[in-house]
Scaffold this active site. Structure first.
Site, PDB file in Angstrom:
ATOM      1  CG  ASP A 110      -1.535   1.225   1.099  1.00 53.42           C
ATOM      2  OD1 ASP A 110      -2.255   1.515   0.297  1.00 53.42           O
ATOM      3  OD2 ASP A 110      -1.655   2.216   2.258  1.00 53.42           O
ATOM      4  CB  SER A 124      -5.525   2.220  -0.450  1.00 49.30           C
ATOM      5  OG  SER A 124      -4.804   3.141   0.330  1.00 49.30           O
ATOM      6  CE  LYS A 158      -3.702   3.789   4.811  1.00 55.04           C
ATOM      7  NZ  LYS A 158      -3.712   3.453   3.228  1.00 55.04           N
TER       8      LYS A 158
HETATM    9  N1  URA Z   1      -6.781   6.932   2.132  1.00 54.35           N
HETATM   10  C1  URA Z   1      -6.014   5.903   1.897  1.00 54.35           C
HETATM   11  O1  URA Z   1      -5.240   5.380   2.818  1.00 54.35           O
HETATM   12  N2  URA Z   1      -6.112   5.339   0.719  1.00 54.35           N
HETATM   13  C2  URA Z   1      -6.563   6.066  -0.603  1.00 54.35           C
HETATM   14  O2  URA Z   1      -6.764   5.333  -1.381  1.00 54.35           O
HETATM   15  C3  URA Z   1      -7.487   7.140  -0.117  1.00 54.35           C
HETATM   16  C4  URA Z   1      -7.593   7.653   1.129  1.00 54.35           C
END
Ligand code: URA
Length: 470
Positions: free
Chosen positions: A161, A183, A187
């Site tokens: 990510d 994304s 995480k």
């Molecule tokens: N926040 C994130 O962590 N990823 C994204 O793609 C958009 C906002």
């Protein structure tokens, strides 16, 4: 491996053969797929999307590209919140210590500025000395001691990510439901949470500007969370204007500190309190929001009848914020992560830009619109965000004292203050502000500050709410 067939299949909207996506992503991690090939793949996903099965595969590879934390030894629920990104979104700085004050453990992993939006990491790092690159060991120590720790994607957690996020930020490949969902969820799931709350931004300053896409994104992320056994709730919050009255890094830290002192701005405070309430509810799934409608429809309007659990959670959040407890916890967090705790009480210790320029209103009337996207883009232009991989940013630049939609303004009165590195840059950003504002006779077409709540139980749509009282 040959990466071309994967890029071409997504470009043509064709399905991917089994194992191909995984191999492509692993190849990128190992260095056999180049940055430009990944950029082409990301753009193809933005334009054509990918199937739900491929999204599940993408999340799996991203999640397992690093360690998945086991924080089960912590004596309490482990809850985090994540935003899909907006302009002036300094919520995490207030919410993380506040949620810890409400008895939750908050292992928060945030991002840097992305496209026209700011990032929590860049904001935190504008506090002198504050470190967001803690080792996992140090991260856990801070979390155990303070109930909250705030770091960035590391080499150890969701490294895929981290690389994709940076690349998307500088290649125009952010606005995509699968890319944003993967994304965020990869995480967050790597944090070993027991519950999760999402702040899904809606409006012209969000990455996805159509309401249908915003709701689809929220539903997709809630489903991914639930599929992984992590109860997840999303609130849809307004991003048709900046949140609060500042956009930038240091300027937003100052505003977050004001909010932690129990001061406004009202919209920031309201979003923080609602998210803090949801974080407590998701930690105790038995005490969910009760549906008053026995028919089982999944959409209903807010009827004001709130169960006690919700009220109690909101009261607790308000008490901990107004009593200064969240501020005190933030001070300790800053100190533990290497920052200067005195800057929390004396914002003059934060860095400031050499030039500040007030922007006067050209007319008398009601502020009908304040478009957030041009302001976010102007902050990047000022040097407060990135247009190339690895670029350093200037934390001091941005907008402060922004007027808000619905406010009356006299000709010559203040629309906002630009903080910049030079008079020339300040002048440009001032003209962006003047053109992002529409002054007229009202009424303002603003979205509800909080318009929807999406959980495994369905979608609640809130009616228009009166502006918060302060
Ligand atoms: N926040 C994130 O962590 N990823 C994204 O793609 C958009 C906002």
């Amino acid at each position: 491996m040959n990466p071309l067939p994967v890029i071409e299949a997504v470009r043509d909207g064709a399905s991917l053969p089994p194992g191909a996506l995984e191999e492509f992503l692993q190849g990128y991690l190992a260095g056999s797929v180049e940055e430009y090939q990944m950029a082409a793949f990301l753009m193809a996903v933005v334009l054509n999307g990918i199937s739900r099965d491929d999204l599940t595969r993408l999340v799996q590879v991203m999640l397992h590209s690093g360690a998945v934390l086991d924080l089960s030894h912590l004596p309490g629920p482990r809850i985090d919140k994540h935003s899909t990104g907006g302009v002036g979104d300094k919520v995490s700085l207030v919410l993380a210590p506040l949620a810890a004050e409400c008895g939750l453990f908050v292992p928060m992993m945030s991002g840097r500025g992305l496209g026209h939006t700011g990032g929590t990491l860049d904001k935190l790092e504008s506090i002198p000395g504050f470190r967001t690159d803690l080792s996992l060991e140090a991260f856990q120590e801070v979390l155990e001691a303070e109930g909250v720790a705030m770091i960035g994607q590391t080499r150890e957690i969701a490294p895929l990510d981290r690389r994709l996020y940076d690349l998307r930020s500088v290649t125009g490949t952010v606005p995509s439901i699968p890319l944003i969902a993967a994304s965020i969820m990869s995480k967050k799931l790597a944090e070993g949470l027991t519950g999760m709350v999402l702040d899904v931004k809606a409006g012209s300053g969000a990455f996805l500007t159509e309401e249908a896409e915003t709701l689809a994104l929220a539903r997709t992320m809630v489903e991914i969370g639930e599929d992984h056994g992590v109860p997840t709730t999303a609130l849809v919050t307004a991003m048709d204007r900046p949140l609060g009255r500042s956009a930038g890094n240091v300027v937003e830290v100052r505003e977050a500190l004001a909010c932690l002192r129990g001061e406004g701005p009202a919209d920031l405070r309201e979003v923080v309190l609602q998210l803090a309430t949801e974080m407590q509810l998701v930690a105790n799934p038995g005490t969910e929001f009760h549906r008053t409608d026995p028919g089982g429809v999944t959409t209903q309007r807010q009827n004001g009848a709130q169960p006690v659990a919700r009220d109690r959670a909101m009261d607790r959040a308000r008490d901990r914020l107004d009593g200064g407890f969240a501020l005190e916890r933030f001070r300790r967090l800053v100190e533990r992560q290497g920052g200067d705790p005195h800057a929390v009480d004396d914002p003059d210790l934060l860095p400031s830009a050499p030039v500040s320029m007030e922007v006067p209103s050209p007319a008398t009337g009601t502020v009908v619109e304040l478009r957030p996207r041009p302001l976010g883009q102007a902050v990047v232009e000022l040097g407060g965000g990135r247009v190339r991989l690895g670029q350093n940013i200037d934390p001091t630049v941005g907008y402060a004292d922004l007027i808000q939609p619905g406010q009356e303004v006299e000709a010559g009165a203040l629309l906002g203050t630009v903080h910049a590195a030079s008079a020339e840059a300040a002048r440009k950003a001032a003209s962006v502000l003047a053109s992002a504002i529409r002054i007229g006779a009202g009424p303002t077409p603003a979205r509800s500050l909080i318009s929807h709540r999406i959980s495994a139980q369905g979608v609640l749509e809130f009616g228009p709410v009166p502006p918060p009282s302060r």
